[in-house]
Write a protein that holds these residues in place. Sequence first.
Motif, PDB file in Angstrom:
ATOM      1  N   TRP A  32     -10.498  -0.738  -1.245  1.00  0.00           N
ATOM      2  CA  TRP A  32      -8.937  -0.674  -1.328  1.00  0.00           C
ATOM      3  C   TRP A  32      -8.490   0.647  -0.578  1.00  0.00           C
ATOM      4  CZ3 TRP A  32      -5.192   1.252  -5.239  1.00  0.00           C
ATOM      5  CH2 TRP A  32      -5.935   2.337  -6.206  1.00  0.00           C
ATOM      6  N   THR A  76       0.946  -1.136  -0.049  1.00  0.00           N
ATOM      7  CA  THR A  76       0.019  -0.116  -0.016  1.00  0.00           C
ATOM      8  C   THR A  76       0.863   1.325  -0.191  1.00  0.00           C
ATOM      9  OG1 THR A  76       0.025  -0.028   2.463  1.00  0.00           O
ATOM     10  CG2 THR A  76      -2.026  -1.211   1.401  1.00  0.00           C
ATOM     11  N   GLN A 119      -4.813   2.963   0.133  1.00  0.00           N
ATOM     12  CA  GLN A 119      -3.275   3.477   0.104  1.00  0.00           C
ATOM     13  C   GLN A 119      -2.818   4.255   1.064  1.00  0.00           C
ATOM     14  OE1 GLN A 119      -1.360   2.577  -3.461  1.00  0.00           O
ATOM     15  NE2 GLN A 119      -2.602   0.951  -2.496  1.00  0.00           N
ATOM     16  N   TRP A 171      -4.647  -4.832  -0.430  1.00  0.00           N
ATOM     17  CA  TRP A 171      -5.083  -3.485  -0.569  1.00  0.00           C
ATOM     18  C   TRP A 171      -6.477  -3.233   0.538  1.00  0.00           C
ATOM     19  CZ3 TRP A 171      -4.452  -2.390  -6.456  1.00  0.00           C
ATOM     20  CH2 TRP A 171      -3.089  -2.128  -6.579  1.00  0.00           C
TER      21      TRP A 171
END
Lengths: 737, 304
Positions: B150, A310, B152, A381
Amino acid sequence: MTVAAPAIPTPAAEQLRPPGALRWFTTVDHKDIGVLYLATSAAFMLIGGLEALLIRIQLAVPRNTFLDPAAYDAVFTMHGTTMIFLVVMPILLGFANYIVPLQIGARDMAFPRLNAFSYWLFLFGGLILYFAFLNGTPPDTGWFSYAPLSEKPFSLEGGVDYWALGLLVTSAGTIATGVNLLVTGVTLRAPGMGWFRLPIFTWMSLITAWLILAAIPSLTAAQAMLLIDRYLGAHFFDVSRGGDPVLWQHLFWYFGHPEVYIMALPAFGIISEVIPVFARKPIFGYGVIVASGLAIAFLSVAVWAHHMFTVGLGDVANAFFGLSSMTIAVPTGVKVFSWLATLWGGRIHLSVPMLYALAFVLQFTIGGLTGIHFATVPVDWQTHDTYYVVGHFHYVLGGGSLFAILAATYYWFPKITGRLLDEHVGRWIFWLMMVGFNLTFFPMHILGLMGQPRRTYTYDNQPGWGALNFAETIGAFMMAVGILALVWDVWRALRGGTRASDNPWNGWTLEWATSSPPPAYNFVALPPIGSARPLWDLQHNLEAVEARPDPTRNWRAPIVGIAAFIFSEATFFGALIVTFLEYRTRSPGPSPHDLDVPRTLLFSLFLFASSGTVYLGEKRLARDDQRGFLTWWVASIVLGAVFLIGQVTEYARLYADGITISTNLFTSSFFTLTGFHGLHVFIGLIALSVIGLLGRTGDFRAGLRRTAVDTVSIYWHFVDGIWVIIFSLVYLLGLVS
Amino acid sequence: MPSFDPVSPQGLSISNLFWFELIVSGLLLALVVGVLVIALTRFRAAPGDATEPPQRHGNRRLEVIWTVSPAVLLAIVFVLVIATIRTVDADQPGARTLRVVGHQWWWEYVYADPQATTANELHVPTGTPLQMSLESIDVIHSFHVPQFGWMQDLVPGKANRMSILVDRAGVYDGYCNQYCGLQHAWMRVRVVAEPPDQFNTWIQQQREPVTPSGARGEQVFLQNTCVACHAIRGLPPTADIGPDLTHVGGRSTLGAGVIDNTPDNLRRWIFNPQAIKPGVLMPAYQKLGDADLSALVDYLESLK
């Protein structure tokens, strides 16, 4: 068809000396040191377990106020750090220390004094870590201490420093043990003990030793850089001056991923000992199990960035590390199938060690499968750093390594202490642990998918979260009761439990071919070694088959040792070199162009010449020319000292020009890389001087103790050789780019 | 379960892959459990049985089969992995851009076109491709809304790109997913996904500066150190050390999700934020008298 085992000669009772208290401080015996490791790690386990209970009490209900966030952060950091560095790794190395020399028919480890030194480094490193609590500044940035959170100004107090320093000390001990184990396995195997007759636990321990040397120096380098940032004003991970926090993650996980295999491979070895003995048949697919262990070790240094999916490494990097991480599942799965095939068609005895081994197979499979989920990048993720991963790694490290440790405890306790643990109490403890473990860690997968992140001191009152967390806390307390009951049973057995025979489980490897506990010298006599199961062959009156000729057994231990140590140095310098190459032109200001290449080349010639004079000195020694040897030897020391003086004066000139370690990224990495090399030169000069002094008193006459001279020479040639690489990349590269 | 209730095509793609993996894992686990159970029943030794079973050392064919089959299975999964990565991380042409800036321990959202800055409560238009630029001014954070599918990281010194398209209106909760210090637990994300016309109304409202009125609460804000960290656009000066408060009254939570936004809670927060979110980088304002505090609370809640 079984035959009564022929009597194996065992020592007379009067030869087994009872212990005195001072013996524990001065011992260099691998069995005593093994016990020291096991006992000390057990004490740290109780502390780490207490930390776990504190976490679970805080998380038992939503918005709990049992621990404030500062306390919680310290507790979860120390729980992880303790369990990994002060419990699981040293327990497995403790068992290896005790059992590997016995399994290979040796008298002790290759370097007994180094072995003792390693233990004391472990203990004192752990004490340094825990001293931080007394100082009011416990480490609180997580067991992997990411930058920039671990840098100033985000962590101004000393917790990070205690974390780094404590682990630098324990790591020195761990690397020394890695060298010791590897050299022991290569050079001290008894006659007949060919490579493919080694017990699987010994194989896995030797592979682990190699992994320790390959991986731990990366952590050492990272922690050194972090301390240099914090105290000498360098900028390795300092974003404000162009440093890259992701570099910390690369260096850390290059160590961190092999670390988990360091904790898993010996566990696989233990299970591969226990299941065959309690199913009464050999391990299924010995060659494949060994090959898969080697494959796991080699692959494990190529998967580290799956902890960083990530971070934004880009599609190519993510795909590569995803593929490598999925690949490592193949050799791991192969082991599970081998264990199942060993059980199949066996005659299964459900003694306590076997119960733990069976639970291991189930729980490690679950942990392994969720691990594959993380290897598939997009799923990572979604689940990265949630409780899904907390569940995953506790299944492999808790349900896996910890359960293997419990199996090993029950399996080898009789050998180590000469007493038996109670089977009945053992079953109760097993079921407490089994139910408690799964109750604690299975719901974590669900909570992770419901959205609970890791490392959070509390959570909101969302439907189901409180109930599941509470159930996990109950499970944790069940495990605590189990562990305490085990401690109690160990205590009871030591104080006068039933005595154990030489071979209570009817095992087939060499540790069972001597008394329980073994005498100081391990074996009165060894049975003939014709296969991986010498005692089975003895019971079945089989002729021992001669082992294939094996030159490795004749290699000199100190030479193998220094080669192993140099291998670990490759990782350490590799980390510093890679960092230098990344940073050399990244920031404005001083760059490689500011270096005086001709001057340093001149001083380098002195260093290279010193390798030549060392070589010439050794040639004189081979002809027993003591004077010639000493002349060339002293010349080497002088040449090396000139190089060092050149480096010191180079630093002085740079500092006088205002070019210091904290100027920019180039200077941070330049001074660190060349500085650590200079330190190695300095240590080399000390070693050369010691050899010189011993030479003057005639220690090396007539070919005596040549190995000591050879060992130091090899180290010195390495110090020179690495300078060829460093000089080229630091000084020469600046001329062409 | 939020992870399996995605509201974006990216999330759906990941959820599908994950289901496939869970089913296959379940079958493999059942196989292992099955063999264990059968072996333990069929091959259990009777008590006192000291005999030996046939001493089989291995079977090359079997070993090859169980090495090659997982490899083939994993190769298939890898193909699915690459396909999923390409769906999730695909460029979305014509996407609206949005900067997400992480602070210890709150979220700053900066919209482009039209330009607007807000904090902690993120509004997005449904059915519209969004490209988030993830940045941090201090340590590493991570933006995770499970139903988006998801996450990040927000890495200082980098700008990570994250594509998302929310196809269902609703309120979605998330959190910071990378340990970032003392109050990592209360760096929560609240996303309000609304139809584009409602979103446009909202963002126009967010762009409006306040008109200075001389109200008592406004004076309290300007005369205390509040202005050193917080911006209320329309009142000079502006600072961006703490969350932008221009429209704080319209948010559903305070303190990045630690408490609901009510007058009572806001009062408690200003009086002593450390009691609610220990370690937060905002000092306590216990020296404000009751009247001043009430005025300040009323003023801030009026900034809708």
